[in-house]
Design an enzyme around this catalytic site. Structure first.
Site, PDB file in Angstrom:
ATOM      1  N   GLY A  13       0.832  -1.209   0.000  1.00  0.00           N
ATOM      2  CA  GLY A  13       0.000   0.000   0.000  1.00  0.00           C
ATOM      3  C   GLY A  13       0.864   1.255   0.000  1.00  0.00           C
ATOM      4  O   GLY A  13       2.094   1.183  -0.016  1.00  0.00           O
ATOM      5  N   ASP A  15       1.367   3.549   2.421  1.00  0.00           N
ATOM      6  CA  ASP A  15       2.204   3.691   3.608  1.00  0.00           C
ATOM      7  C   ASP A  15       3.240   2.575   3.688  1.00  0.00           C
ATOM      8  O   ASP A  15       4.386   2.804   4.077  1.00  0.00           O
ATOM      9  CB  ASP A  15       1.341   3.650   4.886  1.00  0.00           C
ATOM     10  CG  ASP A  15       0.418   4.846   4.988  1.00  0.00           C
ATOM     11  OD1 ASP A  15       0.401   5.678   4.054  1.00  0.00           O
ATOM     12  OD2 ASP A  15      -0.291   4.957   6.000  1.00  0.00           O
ATOM     13  N   LEU A  84      -0.210  -2.562   8.939  1.00  0.00           N
ATOM     14  CA  LEU A  84      -0.876  -1.526   8.142  1.00  0.00           C
ATOM     15  C   LEU A  84      -2.010  -2.082   7.297  1.00  0.00           C
ATOM     16  O   LEU A  84      -2.844  -1.333   6.805  1.00  0.00           O
ATOM     17  CB  LEU A  84       0.145  -0.853   7.201  1.00  0.00           C
ATOM     18  CG  LEU A  84       1.478  -0.412   7.817  1.00  0.00           C
ATOM     19  CD1 LEU A  84       2.316   0.300   6.764  1.00  0.00           C
ATOM     20  CD2 LEU A  84       1.240   0.500   9.012  1.00  0.00           C
ATOM     21  N   ALA A  85      -2.031  -3.391   7.107  1.00  0.00           N
ATOM     22  CA  ALA A  85      -3.045  -3.969   6.212  1.00  0.00           C
ATOM     23  C   ALA A  85      -4.446  -3.799   6.800  1.00  0.00           C
ATOM     24  O   ALA A  85      -4.660  -4.032   7.987  1.00  0.00           O
ATOM     25  CB  ALA A  85      -2.769  -5.458   6.006  1.00  0.00           C
ATOM     26  N   ALA A  86      -5.363  -3.378   5.966  1.00  0.00           N
ATOM     27  CA  ALA A  86      -6.764  -3.257   6.391  1.00  0.00           C
ATOM     28  C   ALA A  86      -7.613  -2.953   5.171  1.00  0.00           C
ATOM     29  O   ALA A  86      -7.105  -2.457   4.162  1.00  0.00           O
ATOM     30  CB  ALA A  86      -6.921  -2.103   7.391  1.00  0.00           C
ATOM     31  N   SER A  88      -9.424  -0.344   3.932  1.00  0.00           N
ATOM     32  CA  SER A  88      -9.272   1.028   4.445  1.00  0.00           C
ATOM     33  C   SER A  88     -10.129   2.071   3.745  1.00  0.00           C
ATOM     34  O   SER A  88     -10.110   3.232   4.130  1.00  0.00           O
ATOM     35  CB  SER A  88      -7.810   1.460   4.373  1.00  0.00           C
ATOM     36  OG  SER A  88      -7.408   1.559   3.028  1.00  0.00           O
ATOM     37  N   THR A 129      -6.713   5.393  13.126  1.00  0.00           N
ATOM     38  CA  THR A 129      -7.145   6.420  12.164  1.00  0.00           C
ATOM     39  C   THR A 129      -8.050   7.465  12.809  1.00  0.00           C
ATOM     40  O   THR A 129      -8.753   7.160  13.788  1.00  0.00           O
ATOM     41  CB  THR A 129      -7.923   5.758  11.005  1.00  0.00           C
ATOM     42  OG1 THR A 129      -8.736   6.723  10.347  1.00  0.00           O
ATOM     43  CG2 THR A 129      -8.851   4.658  11.484  1.00  0.00           C
ATOM     44  N   GLU A 131     -10.713   8.295  11.691  1.00  0.00           N
ATOM     45  CA  GLU A 131     -12.092   7.801  11.543  1.00  0.00           C
ATOM     46  C   GLU A 131     -12.610   7.234  12.869  1.00  0.00           C
ATOM     47  O   GLU A 131     -13.813   7.066  13.047  1.00  0.00           O
ATOM     48  CB  GLU A 131     -12.165   6.729  10.463  1.00  0.00           C
ATOM     49  CG  GLU A 131     -12.257   7.274   9.064  1.00  0.00           C
ATOM     50  CD  GLU A 131     -13.573   8.003   8.794  1.00  0.00           C
ATOM     51  OE1 GLU A 131     -14.639   7.408   8.967  1.00  0.00           O
ATOM     52  OE2 GLU A 131     -13.516   9.190   8.413  1.00  0.00           O
ATOM     53  N   TYR A 153     -15.701   1.001   9.146  1.00  0.00           N
ATOM     54  CA  TYR A 153     -14.236   1.032   9.150  1.00  0.00           C
ATOM     55  C   TYR A 153     -13.727   1.628  10.483  1.00  0.00           C
ATOM     56  O   TYR A 153     -12.837   1.060  11.131  1.00  0.00           O
ATOM     57  CB  TYR A 153     -13.764   1.862   7.955  1.00  0.00           C
ATOM     58  CG  TYR A 153     -12.315   2.235   7.988  1.00  0.00           C
ATOM     59  CD1 TYR A 153     -11.319   1.289   7.798  1.00  0.00           C
ATOM     60  CD2 TYR A 153     -11.928   3.558   8.204  1.00  0.00           C
ATOM     61  CE1 TYR A 153      -9.980   1.643   7.820  1.00  0.00           C
ATOM     62  CE2 TYR A 153     -10.599   3.919   8.214  1.00  0.00           C
ATOM     63  CZ  TYR A 153      -9.629   2.962   8.031  1.00  0.00           C
ATOM     64  OH  TYR A 153      -8.308   3.319   8.058  1.00  0.00           O
ATOM     65  N   LYS A 157     -11.576  -0.190  13.536  1.00  0.00           N
ATOM     66  CA  LYS A 157     -10.290   0.335  14.006  1.00  0.00           C
ATOM     67  C   LYS A 157     -10.318   0.613  15.519  1.00  0.00           C
ATOM     68  O   LYS A 157      -9.311   0.467  16.203  1.00  0.00           O
ATOM     69  CB  LYS A 157      -9.921   1.598  13.225  1.00  0.00           C
ATOM     70  CG  LYS A 157      -9.480   1.306  11.794  1.00  0.00           C
ATOM     71  CD  LYS A 157      -8.102   0.635  11.781  1.00  0.00           C
ATOM     72  CE  LYS A 157      -7.559   0.420  10.396  1.00  0.00           C
ATOM     73  NZ  LYS A 157      -6.185  -0.097  10.390  1.00  0.00           N
ATOM     74  N   ARG A 188      -1.066   7.334  -3.406  1.00  0.00           N
ATOM     75  CA  ARG A 188      -2.396   7.147  -2.835  1.00  0.00           C
ATOM     76  C   ARG A 188      -3.259   6.333  -3.813  1.00  0.00           C
ATOM     77  O   ARG A 188      -3.140   6.493  -5.040  1.00  0.00           O
ATOM     78  CB  ARG A 188      -2.997   8.535  -2.629  1.00  0.00           C
ATOM     79  CG  ARG A 188      -4.284   8.603  -1.828  1.00  0.00           C
ATOM     80  CD  ARG A 188      -4.189   7.955  -0.510  1.00  0.00           C
ATOM     81  NE  ARG A 188      -4.969   8.624   0.515  1.00  0.00           N
ATOM     82  CZ  ARG A 188      -5.559   7.988   1.518  1.00  0.00           C
ATOM     83  NH1 ARG A 188      -5.462   6.670   1.632  1.00  0.00           N
ATOM     84  NH2 ARG A 188      -6.216   8.648   2.447  1.00  0.00           N
TER      85      ARG A 188
HETATM   86  O1  F7E Z   1     -12.542  11.093   1.389  1.00  0.00           O
HETATM   87  C1  F7E Z   1     -15.037  13.588   0.238  1.00  0.00           C
HETATM   88  C2  F7E Z   1     -15.507  12.457   1.151  1.00  0.00           C
HETATM   89  O2  F7E Z   1     -12.199   8.794   0.496  1.00  0.00           O
HETATM   90  C3  F7E Z   1     -12.177  12.375   1.869  1.00  0.00           C
HETATM   91  C4  F7E Z   1      -8.706   6.802   4.373  1.00  0.00           C
HETATM   92  O3  F7E Z   1      -7.304   6.765   4.302  1.00  0.00           O
HETATM   93  O4  F7E Z   1      -8.653   8.824   5.610  1.00  0.00           O
HETATM   94  C5  F7E Z   1      -9.202   8.231   4.462  1.00  0.00           C
HETATM   95  O5  F7E Z   1     -10.617   8.208   4.530  1.00  0.00           O
HETATM   96  C6  F7E Z   1     -13.348  13.316   1.815  1.00  0.00           C
HETATM   97  C7  F7E Z   1     -14.641  12.745   2.366  1.00  0.00           C
HETATM   98  O6  F7E Z   1     -10.873   9.618   2.516  1.00  0.00           O
HETATM   99  C8  F7E Z   1     -15.441  12.484  -3.186  1.00  0.00           C
HETATM  100  O7  F7E Z   1     -16.893  12.559   1.389  1.00  0.00           O
HETATM  101  C9  F7E Z   1     -15.927  14.242  -2.012  1.00  0.00           C
HETATM  102  O8  F7E Z   1     -15.243  13.758   3.156  1.00  0.00           O
HETATM  103  O9  F7E Z   1     -10.327  10.490   0.327  1.00  0.00           O
HETATM  104  P1  F7E Z   1     -11.471   9.953   1.091  1.00  0.00           P
HETATM  105  P2  F7E Z   1     -11.540   9.344   3.951  1.00  0.00           P
HETATM  106  O10 F7E Z   1     -12.901   8.807   3.831  1.00  0.00           O
HETATM  107  O11 F7E Z   1     -11.399  10.594   4.754  1.00  0.00           O
HETATM  108  C10 F7E Z   1      -8.968   8.190   6.858  1.00  0.00           C
HETATM  109  C11 F7E Z   1      -8.203   8.928   7.930  1.00  0.00           C
HETATM  110  C12 F7E Z   1      -8.709   6.729   6.816  1.00  0.00           C
HETATM  111  O12 F7E Z   1      -8.255   6.146   7.790  1.00  0.00           O
HETATM  112  C13 F7E Z   1      -9.157   6.013   5.610  1.00  0.00           C
HETATM  113  O13 F7E Z   1      -8.578   4.723   5.533  1.00  0.00           O
HETATM  114  O14 F7E Z   1     -13.622  13.608   0.446  1.00  0.00           O
HETATM  115  N1  F7E Z   1     -15.304  13.352  -1.176  1.00  0.00           N
HETATM  116  N2  F7E Z   1     -16.012  13.720  -3.247  1.00  0.00           N
HETATM  117  C14 F7E Z   1     -14.988  12.251  -1.880  1.00  0.00           C
HETATM  118  N3  F7E Z   1     -14.358  11.121  -1.518  1.00  0.00           N
HETATM  119  C15 F7E Z   1     -14.141  10.168  -2.468  1.00  0.00           C
HETATM  120  N4  F7E Z   1     -13.476   9.034  -2.140  1.00  0.00           N
HETATM  121  N5  F7E Z   1     -14.592  10.348  -3.765  1.00  0.00           N
HETATM  122  C16 F7E Z   1     -15.249  11.476  -4.197  1.00  0.00           C
HETATM  123  O15 F7E Z   1     -15.621  11.640  -5.340  1.00  0.00           O
END
Ligand code: F7E
Length: 333
Positions: A13, A15, A84-86, A88, A129, A131, A153, A157, A188
């Site tokens: 991955g 990381d 680190l595996a999950a 995610s 995380t 999250e 998720y 965690k 990423r």
């Molecule tokens: O979303 C918004 C979405 O999928 C970030 C993972 O590494 O960080 C990550 O999780 C934001 C959210 O990451 C789109 O709604 C808008 O508010 O890049 P993301 P995440 O969900 O924050 C945490 C810390 C972890 O631990 C996780 O493993 O962006 N957003 N438009 C969108 N998100 C996605 N994916 N796609 C869109 O089109």
């Protein structure tokens, strides 16, 4: 002193690949656990590790099998283990709930249990995380903030985090958790919003796409730079005592900020290309979480360095370079 042996799960991955580089530079012997299918198609499934394949020792083992993990740990006998595996991606699909919980909780438990029985002095890092904070009642979040996860998720965690704490307290293991806020880089995965944006910009610039469909542009995140975050993982395992640390920048940016800067790096006006699509909106997602990493700064001497705009530019440049297109000259963003 003999060479230290480090075992990384999720080594293929973002990381994992940066951490493998970091540990190799520090003189470690690096082992990685990967699924058997990964070893069968390394150029495809292990793309982030291609440049390291002759320097790391990859072993096939599934985190879903206690026997498989036990055998791998028995052979490797690591001094340090970075888990680190999950699963995610923060998915809100009901079907994913079962596999995310099972894989993330059992995988962590199997690995901890095997280490406890076979190499109890092995130091252990768990990838927690932001999250886990979910709808936290206070901001910024630090190690004292109560967890209120809003995603499966995040729940998986929190369970892993509690397993780590219990193994530390009951069995005296040197087991630490990093509570890492979002961290990005050219490595990423494409399912995450930052890479989706930077690869989208490159595709538009190359003429392969004419629009980029995104969800909530007002969503905010505390986005750091992955390469710096893996250094924090290593630092945690070098401390005399195991502990938990928040790793974050303490700065919030919106998806719109990211979009604007990424398109600007390419000399494009984002408003001509970005389409908001309800399909990518999430219901009940975590609130805008912002981390307080002052404990990491005080105890580990860790702090983030790379600025947000610089990171966005690096990601856009890398995606453009992969398509063979030069980026317009740098302008202030
Ligand atoms: O979303 C918004 C979405 O999928 C970030 C993972 O590494 O960080 C990550 O999780 C934001 C959210 O990451 C789109 O709604 C808008 O508010 O890049 P993301 P995440 O969900 O924050 C945490 C810390 C972890 O631990 C996780 O493993 O962006 N957003 N438009 C969108 N998100 C996605 N994916 N796609 C869109 O089109």
């Amino acid at each position: 002193m003999s060479t230290k042996r480090a075992l990384i799960t999720g080594v293929n991955g973002q990381d994992g690949s940066y951490l493998a580089e970091e540990l190799l530079e520090r003189g470690y012997e690096v082992f990685g656990l990967v699924r058997r299918v990964g070893l069968e198609a390394p150029e495809h499934r292990l793309e982030r590790l291609v440049h390291l394949l002759d320097r790391i020792d990859l072993r096939a083992a599934s985190l879903e099998s206690y026997a498989g993990i036990f055998n791998a740990v028995a052979k490797i006998r690591p001094d340090e283990c970075y888990h680190l595996a999950a699963a995610s991606f923060v998915s809100y699909e009901f079907d994913d709930e079962f596999s995310t919980l099972t894989a993330n909780i059992n995988g962590t438990h199997y690995l901890l249990a095997a280490l406890k029985d076979l190499v109890p002095d092995c130091r252990f890092y768990f990838a927690g995380t932001s999250e886990m904070f979910g709808s936290a009642a206070s901001a910024p979040q630090n190690e004292q903030t109560r967890f209120r996860p809003r995603s499966i998720y995040g729940i998986s965690k929190v369970a892993g985090f509690e397993l780590i704490r219990n193994y530390r307290e009951r069995y005296g293991m040197h087991a630490s958790s990093g509570i890492l806020f979002n961290h990005e880089s050219p490595r990423r995965g494409h399912e995450f919003v930052t890479r989706k944006i930077t690869s989208g910009v490159a595709r538009i610039l190359a003429g392969h796409a004419s629009e980029l469909r995104l969800g909530n542009l007002d969503a905010e995140r505390d986005w750091g730079y992955a390469k710096e975050y893996v250094k924090a993982m290593w630092l945690m395992l070098q401390q005399p005592e195991p502990d938990d640390y928040v790793i974050a920048t303490g700065l919030l940016h919106s998806v719109r900020d990211f979009v604007r800067i990424a398109f600007q790096c390419a000399g494009l006006d984002w408003e001509r290309y970005v389409v908001t699509d309800p399909h990518f909106f999430r219901t009940g997602e975590s609130v805008a979480l912002c981390g307080d990493a002052s404990k990491a700064r005080r105890i580990l001497g860790w702090m983030p360095n790379k600025g947000f705009e610089e990171m966005v530019r690096e990601m856009v440049e890398a995606d453009c370079a992969a398509l063979g297109i030069p980026l317009p000259a740098r302008e202030a963003v």
